[in-house]
Scaffold this motif. Structure first.
Motif, PDB file in Angstrom:
ATOM      1  N   ILE A   1      36.136  31.469  45.988  1.00 39.03           N
ATOM      2  CA  ILE A   1      35.954  32.505  46.100  1.00 39.03           C
ATOM      3  C   ILE A   1      36.318  33.853  44.552  1.00 39.03           C
ATOM      4  CG2 ILE A   1      37.408  34.245  46.725  1.00 39.03           C
ATOM      5  CD1 ILE A   1      35.901  32.728  48.915  1.00 39.03           C
TER       6      ILE A   1
ATOM      7  N   ALA B   1      38.565  36.443  43.328  1.00 41.77           N
ATOM      8  CA  ALA B   1      39.202  37.659  43.719  1.00 41.77           C
ATOM      9  C   ALA B   1      38.984  39.012  42.700  1.00 41.77           C
ATOM     10  CB  ALA B   1      40.394  36.928  44.268  1.00 41.77           C
TER      11      ALA B   1
ATOM     12  N   GLN C   1      39.327  43.317  43.158  1.00 39.21           N
ATOM     13  CA  GLN C   1      39.307  43.720  44.975  1.00 39.21           C
ATOM     14  C   GLN C   1      41.251  43.513  45.424  1.00 39.21           C
ATOM     15  OE1 GLN C   1      36.206  41.282  47.791  1.00 39.21           O
ATOM     16  NE2 GLN C   1      36.559  40.054  45.828  1.00 39.21           N
TER      17      GLN C   1
ATOM     18  N   VAL D   1      39.590  40.697  50.184  1.00 35.97           N
ATOM     19  CA  VAL D   1      39.508  39.603  49.794  1.00 35.97           C
ATOM     20  C   VAL D   1      39.352  38.386  50.705  1.00 35.97           C
ATOM     21  CG1 VAL D   1      39.741  37.432  48.441  1.00 35.97           C
ATOM     22  CG2 VAL D   1      39.826  39.031  47.054  1.00 35.97           C
TER      23      VAL D   1
END
Length: 393
Positions: A299, A301, A304, A309
């Motif tokens: 991921i 992040a 965001q 997320v």
């Protein structure tokens, strides 16, 4: 021993063949003639277990692979010294994850922020407590209502129902009973539903008849309640289809249908039977579960919000909208075909794994975000992502 088991109970053959002969049956087709030679009867909620059904049989133990037991005549079992076990708590984590996924989907769809909102939890048992734990990870503030626990403990954290209904989110996790003083049948009738605000997010994953479905449909038609999620319905499989069309997310009684929840339910029944008959345990579900479909997520992040997320992570593992689509597809069928379709959708439910089987690596994420991901059930991994099995974002 002869074990008569609902054909939809997973791993029942693998588990119970270690102690006897397993015969499987369609859940709605059980008759007195079928059970006459059975020593053990294993059912789900769709099979009413009554004295009329059991009379004259040699059944010595009844188990239900469900948390709810309102389909079983417990008084008859006790009076006739028939053993009993339910799978209470087996699907608790599955239901709690369903609630988190539904809330994140609604927040994304309606552009809401969950953090800081109050979540009224009606029923503080195993499921309600897990919902509270995961909700706190999202920044929600749990408020409990549980009259039996309030009376038993005197704990002031269990608040009056009317106070809980003032929360921005209300979620139901009570058993279904008509027995006073804590009856829950139509606990949410028209009068109580009218106490909810037009902005209230309302969820029921408990039992269908805890909510008066006709009254709820009326309130939703008036837009007197906010986004609504129903996984359970009165009179299943004969649903109030107008209500299905009015909810934001409607699913076919599958909140507890993770593969882990199903396997745990079978294990609890197997262990109870072994204890009751003094038999050694020879089956464990860990040997039967397949590897997760998505073992790893990578991921990024950056740029965001935490909830964006979390929405992205959760919906890669489970999307309640897909289950909503499976249910609403039945609207094109005749009334009788809808009932059959409801059963088929449940029987053919695709494999769903719980969050803890997926490891998540977060880049450019804050420590607060990482704790939220952990708090709703994922394993957060630090360091480099594995070369295989990773799904980048």
């Amino acid at each position: 021993m002869i074990i008569l088991a609902d054909e939809q109970i997973p791993y029942v053959q693998e588990a119970f063949s270690t102690i006897g002969i397993v015969r499987r049956f369609p859940g709605r087709c059980l008759t007195r003639a079928v059970i006459q030679e059975a020593d053990i009867l294993l059912v789900r909620t769709i099979t009413p277990v009554t004295g009329t059904l059991l009379e004259g049989s040699r059944v010595r133990f009844v188990g239900t692979a469900t948390a709810g037991v309102d389909h079983v005549d417990l008084h008859y079992l006790r009076a006739h010294h028939i053993g009993f076990a339910s799978a209470a708590g087996a699907n608790a984590n599955s239901v709690a994850e369903y609630v988190m996924a539904a809330l994140l989907v609604l927040a994304h769809r309606h552009r809401l922020t969950l953090s800081g909102k109050r979540i009224g939890i009606v029923g503080a048992g195993r499921i309600g407590s897990l919902v509270a734990h995961k909700a706190q990870a999202l920044g929600l503030i749990p408020i409990f209502n549980d009259p039996p626990l309030a009376r038993a403990t005197g704990d002031i954290r269990y608040r009056p129902l009317d106070e809980v209904l003032d929360s921005e989110i209300v979620t139901l996790h009570v058993p279904l009973t008509k027995e006073e003083p804590f009856a829950t049948y139509h606990l949410f009738n028209g009068q109580r539903l009218a106490l909810l605000k037009p902005s209230t997010i309302f969820l029921n994953t408990a039992r269908g008849a805890v909510v008066d479905n006709l009254a709820l449909s009326h309130q939703l038609r008036l837009r007197a309640i906010g986004p609504t999620v129903l996984d359970v319905w009165e009179h299943e499989p004969h649903l109030h289809w107008d209500l299905v069309q009015r909810v934001d997310l409607g699913t076919p009684h599958i909140a507890g249908y993770s593969l882990e929840g199903k396997a745990q339910a079978t294990l609890l029944l197997y262990q109870a039977v072994c204890r009751y008959f003094g038999l050694p345990e020879q089956w464990y579900p860990s040997a039967s579960l397949p590897p997760p479909m998505i073992p790893f997520l990578d991921i990024d992040a950056g740029g965001q919000s935490d909830e964006e997320v979390l929405y992205s992570i959760v919906t890669q593992i489970y999307r309640p909208e897909h289950d909503h689509a499976r249910l609403t597809t039945l609207l094109s069928l005749s009334a009788d075909a809808r009932a059959q379709g409801f059963e088929s959708v449940r029987a053919q439910y695709p494999m769903r794994r719980e969050f803890h089987h997926t490891r998540v690596r977060v880049r450019r994420g804050t420590s607060t975000l990482i704790e939220k991901i952990r708090g709703i059930g994922f394993t957060v991994e630090e360091g480099q992502a594995p070369d295989s099995g990773a799904r980048p974002m």
